[in-house]
Design a protein around this motif. Structure first.
Motif, PDB file in Angstrom:
ATOM      1  N   VAL A   1      11.175  34.220  56.931  1.00  0.00           N
ATOM      2  CA  VAL A   1      11.544  33.329  58.033  1.00  0.00           C
ATOM      3  C   VAL A   1      11.470  31.896  57.511  1.00  0.00           C
ATOM      4  CG1 VAL A   1      10.919  32.524  60.344  1.00  0.00           C
ATOM      5  CG2 VAL A   1      10.557  34.918  59.726  1.00  0.00           C
ATOM      6  N   HIS A   2      12.569  31.166  57.599  1.00  0.00           N
ATOM      7  CA  HIS A   2      12.572  29.756  57.215  1.00  0.00           C
ATOM      8  C   HIS A   2      12.864  28.940  58.468  1.00  0.00           C
ATOM      9  CE1 HIS A   2      12.872  30.577  52.835  1.00  0.00           C
ATOM     10  NE2 HIS A   2      13.487  31.666  53.270  1.00  0.00           N
ATOM     11  N   VAL A   3      11.988  27.999  58.770  1.00  0.00           N
ATOM     12  CA  VAL A   3      12.212  27.137  59.937  1.00  0.00           C
ATOM     13  C   VAL A   3      11.995  25.692  59.513  1.00  0.00           C
ATOM     14  CG1 VAL A   3      11.473  26.585  62.284  1.00  0.00           C
ATOM     15  CG2 VAL A   3      11.499  28.952  61.528  1.00  0.00           C
ATOM     16  N   LEU A   4      12.955  24.860  59.755  1.00  0.00           N
ATOM     17  CA  LEU A   4      12.900  23.431  59.380  1.00  0.00           C
ATOM     18  C   LEU A   4      12.481  23.268  57.909  1.00  0.00           C
ATOM     19  CD1 LEU A   4      11.158  21.986  62.586  1.00  0.00           C
ATOM     20  CD2 LEU A   4      13.608  22.086  62.098  1.00  0.00           C
ATOM     21  N   GLY A   5      13.001  24.145  57.083  1.00  0.00           N
ATOM     22  CA  GLY A   5      12.789  24.017  55.639  1.00  0.00           C
ATOM     23  C   GLY A   5      11.498  24.598  55.103  1.00  0.00           C
ATOM     24  N   VAL A   6      10.677  25.222  55.965  1.00  0.00           N
ATOM     25  CA  VAL A   6       9.447  25.833  55.451  1.00  0.00           C
ATOM     26  C   VAL A   6       9.349  27.288  55.930  1.00  0.00           C
ATOM     27  CG1 VAL A   6       8.130  23.690  55.337  1.00  0.00           C
ATOM     28  CG2 VAL A   6       8.072  25.039  57.422  1.00  0.00           C
ATOM     29  N   GLU A   7       8.461  28.029  55.285  1.00  0.00           N
ATOM     30  CA  GLU A   7       8.175  29.393  55.745  1.00  0.00           C
ATOM     31  C   GLU A   7       6.869  29.325  56.534  1.00  0.00           C
ATOM     32  OE1 GLU A   7       8.831  33.001  53.343  1.00  0.00           O
ATOM     33  OE2 GLU A   7       9.335  31.611  51.735  1.00  0.00           O
ATOM     34  N   PRO A   8       6.945  29.296  57.852  1.00  0.00           N
ATOM     35  CA  PRO A   8       5.738  29.044  58.662  1.00  0.00           C
ATOM     36  C   PRO A   8       4.602  30.019  58.382  1.00  0.00           C
ATOM     37  CG  PRO A   8       7.685  29.278  60.058  1.00  0.00           C
ATOM     38  CD  PRO A   8       8.135  29.520  58.671  1.00  0.00           C
ATOM     39  N   ALA A   9       4.936  31.291  58.102  1.00  0.00           N
ATOM     40  CA  ALA A   9       3.872  32.282  57.914  1.00  0.00           C
ATOM     41  C   ALA A   9       3.074  32.025  56.642  1.00  0.00           C
ATOM     42  CB  ALA A   9       4.474  33.676  57.881  1.00  0.00           C
ATOM     43  N   ARG A  10       3.632  31.249  55.707  1.00  0.00           N
ATOM     44  CA  ARG A  10       2.918  31.013  54.445  1.00  0.00           C
ATOM     45  C   ARG A  10       2.084  29.725  54.459  1.00  0.00           C
ATOM     46  NH1 ARG A  10       6.381  33.624  49.605  1.00  0.00           N
ATOM     47  NH2 ARG A  10       6.778  35.549  50.747  1.00  0.00           N
ATOM     48  N   LEU A  11       2.122  29.019  55.564  1.00  0.00           N
ATOM     49  CA  LEU A  11       1.375  27.756  55.629  1.00  0.00           C
ATOM     50  C   LEU A  11      -0.086  28.037  55.940  1.00  0.00           C
ATOM     51  CD1 LEU A  11       3.885  25.726  57.850  1.00  0.00           C
ATOM     52  CD2 LEU A  11       3.677  25.655  55.365  1.00  0.00           C
ATOM     53  N   ASP A  12      -0.985  27.174  55.441  1.00  0.00           N
ATOM     54  CA  ASP A  12      -2.387  27.340  55.841  1.00  0.00           C
ATOM     55  C   ASP A  12      -2.562  26.730  57.240  1.00  0.00           C
ATOM     56  OD1 ASP A  12      -2.830  24.586  55.694  1.00  0.00           O
ATOM     57  OD2 ASP A  12      -3.553  24.648  53.651  1.00  0.00           O
ATOM     58  N   ARG A  13      -3.774  26.875  57.797  1.00  0.00           N
ATOM     59  CA  ARG A  13      -4.028  26.456  59.184  1.00  0.00           C
ATOM     60  C   ARG A  13      -3.558  25.029  59.479  1.00  0.00           C
ATOM     61  NH1 ARG A  13      -7.737  27.475  63.266  1.00  0.00           N
ATOM     62  NH2 ARG A  13      -8.629  25.405  63.226  1.00  0.00           N
ATOM     63  N   ARG A  14      -3.963  24.109  58.605  1.00  0.00           N
ATOM     64  CA  ARG A  14      -3.673  22.704  58.864  1.00  0.00           C
ATOM     65  C   ARG A  14      -2.176  22.401  58.716  1.00  0.00           C
ATOM     66  NH1 ARG A  14      -6.932  19.425  60.577  1.00  0.00           N
ATOM     67  NH2 ARG A  14      -8.546  20.978  60.388  1.00  0.00           N
ATOM     68  N   GLU A  15      -1.581  23.014  57.688  1.00  0.00           N
ATOM     69  CA  GLU A  15      -0.133  22.806  57.500  1.00  0.00           C
ATOM     70  C   GLU A  15       0.643  23.407  58.667  1.00  0.00           C
ATOM     71  OE1 GLU A  15       0.020  22.995  52.603  1.00  0.00           O
ATOM     72  OE2 GLU A  15       0.216  24.837  53.776  1.00  0.00           O
ATOM     73  N   ALA A  16       0.184  24.571  59.142  1.00  0.00           N
ATOM     74  CA  ALA A  16       0.863  25.215  60.272  1.00  0.00           C
ATOM     75  C   ALA A  16       0.789  24.321  61.513  1.00  0.00           C
ATOM     76  CB  ALA A  16       0.239  26.570  60.554  1.00  0.00           C
ATOM     77  N   GLN A  17      -0.374  23.692  61.724  1.00  0.00           N
ATOM     78  CA  GLN A  17      -0.498  22.793  62.889  1.00  0.00           C
ATOM     79  C   GLN A  17       0.483  21.632  62.761  1.00  0.00           C
ATOM     80  OE1 GLN A  17      -4.605  21.710  62.960  1.00  0.00           O
ATOM     81  NE2 GLN A  17      -5.203  23.728  63.681  1.00  0.00           N
ATOM     82  N   GLN A  18       0.531  21.079  61.544  1.00  0.00           N
ATOM     83  CA  GLN A  18       1.429  19.953  61.297  1.00  0.00           C
ATOM     84  C   GLN A  18       2.887  20.362  61.544  1.00  0.00           C
ATOM     85  OE1 GLN A  18      -0.731  17.479  60.554  1.00  0.00           O
ATOM     86  NE2 GLN A  18       0.983  16.171  61.118  1.00  0.00           N
ATOM     87  N   PHE A  19       3.232  21.541  61.054  1.00  0.00           N
ATOM     88  CA  PHE A  19       4.594  22.060  61.218  1.00  0.00           C
ATOM     89  C   PHE A  19       4.945  22.239  62.702  1.00  0.00           C
ATOM     90  CE2 PHE A  19       6.543  26.245  62.163  1.00  0.00           C
ATOM     91  CZ  PHE A  19       7.852  25.958  61.844  1.00  0.00           C
ATOM     92  N   ARG A  20       3.987  22.802  63.458  1.00  0.00           N
ATOM     93  CA  ARG A  20       4.278  23.098  64.870  1.00  0.00           C
ATOM     94  C   ARG A  20       4.379  21.840  65.717  1.00  0.00           C
ATOM     95  NH1 ARG A  20      -0.117  27.437  64.464  1.00  0.00           N
ATOM     96  NH2 ARG A  20       1.008  29.133  63.451  1.00  0.00           N
ATOM     97  N   ARG A  21       3.900  20.730  65.192  1.00  0.00           N
ATOM     98  CA  ARG A  21       4.026  19.481  65.948  1.00  0.00           C
ATOM     99  C   ARG A  21       5.467  18.993  65.989  1.00  0.00           C
ATOM    100  NH1 ARG A  21      -1.771  17.140  63.817  1.00  0.00           N
ATOM    101  NH2 ARG A  21      -2.960  18.582  65.114  1.00  0.00           N
ATOM    102  N   ASN A  22       6.342  19.615  65.165  1.00  0.00           N
ATOM    103  CA  ASN A  22       7.769  19.276  65.217  1.00  0.00           C
ATOM    104  C   ASN A  22       8.521  20.182  66.179  1.00  0.00           C
ATOM    105  OD1 ASN A  22       7.472  17.366  63.105  1.00  0.00           O
ATOM    106  ND2 ASN A  22       7.378  19.067  61.656  1.00  0.00           N
ATOM    107  N   LEU A  23       7.812  21.149  66.751  1.00  0.00           N
ATOM    108  CA  LEU A  23       8.475  22.120  67.621  1.00  0.00           C
ATOM    109  C   LEU A  23       8.127  21.851  69.083  1.00  0.00           C
ATOM    110  CD1 LEU A  23       7.498  25.467  65.803  1.00  0.00           C
ATOM    111  CD2 LEU A  23       9.468  24.014  65.333  1.00  0.00           C
ATOM    112  N   GLY A  24       9.004  22.330  69.952  1.00  0.00           N
ATOM    113  CA  GLY A  24       8.671  22.404  71.372  1.00  0.00           C
ATOM    114  C   GLY A  24       8.734  23.876  71.722  1.00  0.00           C
TER     115      GLY A  24
END
Lengths: 262, 225
Positions: free
Chosen positions: B60-83
């Motif tokens: 799964v690639h979303v906004l240029g990253v693979e969300p499932a491979r992010l660590d906790r902090r990166e995942a939080q940062q990534f989700r701040r771009n989502l609604g």
């Protein structure tokens, strides 16, 4: 049969072991989250902490006072009764050892587990069932920052202060009751207490209470956060939180006694 | 235009209903996509995109990253771009509707309290919820709760909107207003529905349905892998 029993024992031990390791990781995650607390959210975090103190400490005062008074009367009447065996000069020392160092922190912690630990575990498990925790995560809000860290801080402050309050009510209230019954002279009682109480007793009580409060909030929130998938999980989360907290409180209390007084 | 969402042979972890098979889907940036799937699959599809579920197969690639491979902090940062608005709505029950919008704005570090409050008030007013702002979720009707969940998702002008059946239980006029607002606030969106909705299809740049027969694009302006 024997092999199966051993296998099952091994599996159970491994599962429990993983759970303990997971709890230690969880403590690390809370500390990390607290250290990275966003500056913009501090007023909100402070509000959650104050709410937790109101719920855990302020609202517990009537119940805690009653228990403290009853314990005070019981312990003091028992201690005074030992005078016939010539123990009046160590009355203060008995009270400081029994009430201030051991009974006060332990009973306060157990009352807080019953009132607030259960509430924390049930609230967080319900949040999980209603999808609130997942919704927070999906928006990039760290549930450890928003839900857990303020509760741990609030819990630590509350139990530390409640322990001091419990000790005061037990010693003062109990002595007044014993004096009204004509069992003891207040002068004799307070001078004996003054000789026995050390400044270190206050610090140790505060540290012990703070540790108990932080531990109760951490363990109960852990069970609530990981356990709440469906409504039937909620009571089990609460039970696990209470059991873990009681075990924690007794273990820490024993370690304190061994390290400081053995 | 690059892909905002790219799913390559994705299968989610069980249990998630009868996932018809590995899913390939690409949604380009700037596209408003409505996908109709069996009811049990709308949630897992969006959770995969938000990194709340890890696929057992595929990527799964979303906004240029693979969300499932992010660590906790990166995942939080990534989700701040989502609604994100999933079912159940997940409004925090001990906060008012207004605070439910403010809290994510604050914790995402996007704004201080004053700015977050102003933005929450503007979003709630635009969604027609100003009169409900100071009520708690339990005290408002279900359709208001639904709208509040969507309002919370769009309040920070996300790069990508992930909405699960956002107009269920809403009147047509309300639904049209809300979806129009979503279009104004977010350039790219993936809306998952359990059954076809003509109104949403009108607003979409791309509509698709996905069932045992596979993925079928019923109208499209962008490529499907």
């Amino acid at each position: 049969m024997l092999v199966r029993t051993l296998e099952s024992l091994g599996r159970g031990t491994r599962t429990r072991g993983y759970r303990y390791i997971d709890r230690i990781r969880y403590v690390g995650a809370i500390l990390r989250s607290a250290l990275h607390y966003p500056a913009t959210t501090r007023p909100l975090g402070l509000r959650v902490i104050l709410n937790q103190i109101r719920f855990t400490a302020v609202q517990a005062l009537p119940f805690l006072s009653t228990i403290a008074l009853v314990i005070g009367v019981t312990v003091i009447v028992q201690a005074v009764a030992q005078r016939m065996f010539g123990l009046s000069d160590i009355l203060g020392r008995i009270l400081v050892t029994v009430v201030v160092r051991e009974l006060g922190p332990l009973l306060t912690a157990i009352i807080v587990i019953g009132r607030s630990g259960t509430a924390i575990a049930a609230e967080l498990a319900t949040d999980g069932v209603l999808g609130e925790t997942e919704a927070m995560e999906s928006m990039g809000v760290d549930p450890l920052q928003y839900l857990v860290a303020p509760r741990v801080i609030g819990g630590a402050i509350s139990v530390a202060l409640l322990t001091i309050y419990f000790d005061t009510i037990t010693l003062v209230g109990g002595s007044l009751f014993a004096w009204m019954l004509g069992e003891v002279s207040l002068n004799e009682y307070f001078s004996s207490l003054r000789l026995a109480l050390q400044p270190s007793d206050l610090w140790i009580t505060l540290i012990k209470g703070g540790l108990f409060g932080a531990g109760i909030a951490t363990l109960c929130s852990y069970e609530g956060l990981i356990g709440g998938k469906k409504p039937t999980d909620i009571p089990q989360c609460v039970t696990r939180g209470v059991v873990a907290s009681i075990l924690f409180v007794f273990l820490v209390s024993t370690i304190f006694s061994l390290v400081l007084y053995a | 235009m690059s892909a905002a969402i790219r799913l390559e042979g994705v299968v989610p972890p069980p249990p998630c209903g009868d996932w018809p098979g590995p899913l390939d889907l690409e949604i380009t940036e700037g596209v408003f996509c409505v996908i109709c799937t069996p009811a049990a699959l709308t949630g897992p599809l969006l959770r995969l995109c938000a990194g709340l579920l890890e696929p057992t197969q595929g990527r799964v690639h979303v906004l240029g990253v693979e969300p499932a491979r992010l660590d906790r902090r990166e995942a939080q940062q990534f989700r701040r771009n989502l609604g994100v608005a999933l079912q159940p709505g997940g409004l925090i029950s001990n906060l008012t509707i207004r605070m439910n919008v403010i809290v994510p704005l604050l914790y995402s570090g996007a704004a201080d309290l004053d700015t977050a409050s102003r933005r929450a008030d503007e979003t709630l007013a635009a969604a027609g919820l100003a009169s409900w702002a100071n009520f708690r979720p339990a005290d408002v009707p279900p359709d208001v709760r639904r709208e509040a969940v969507v309002a919370r998702a769009i309040a920070r002008d996300p790069e990508l909107l992930l909405l699960e059946d956002p107009v269920a239980s809403l009147r047509t006029s309300q639904a049209a207003w809300l979806i129009d607002l979503c279009r104004q606030k977010a350039r790219t969106a993936l809306i998952a529905l359990p059954e076809p909705n003509g109104l949403l299809a009108q607003f979409a740049d791309m509509s698709a349905s996905w069932d045992e027969q596979g993925l079928q694009v019923t109208s499209h302006e962008v490529g499907i892998v």
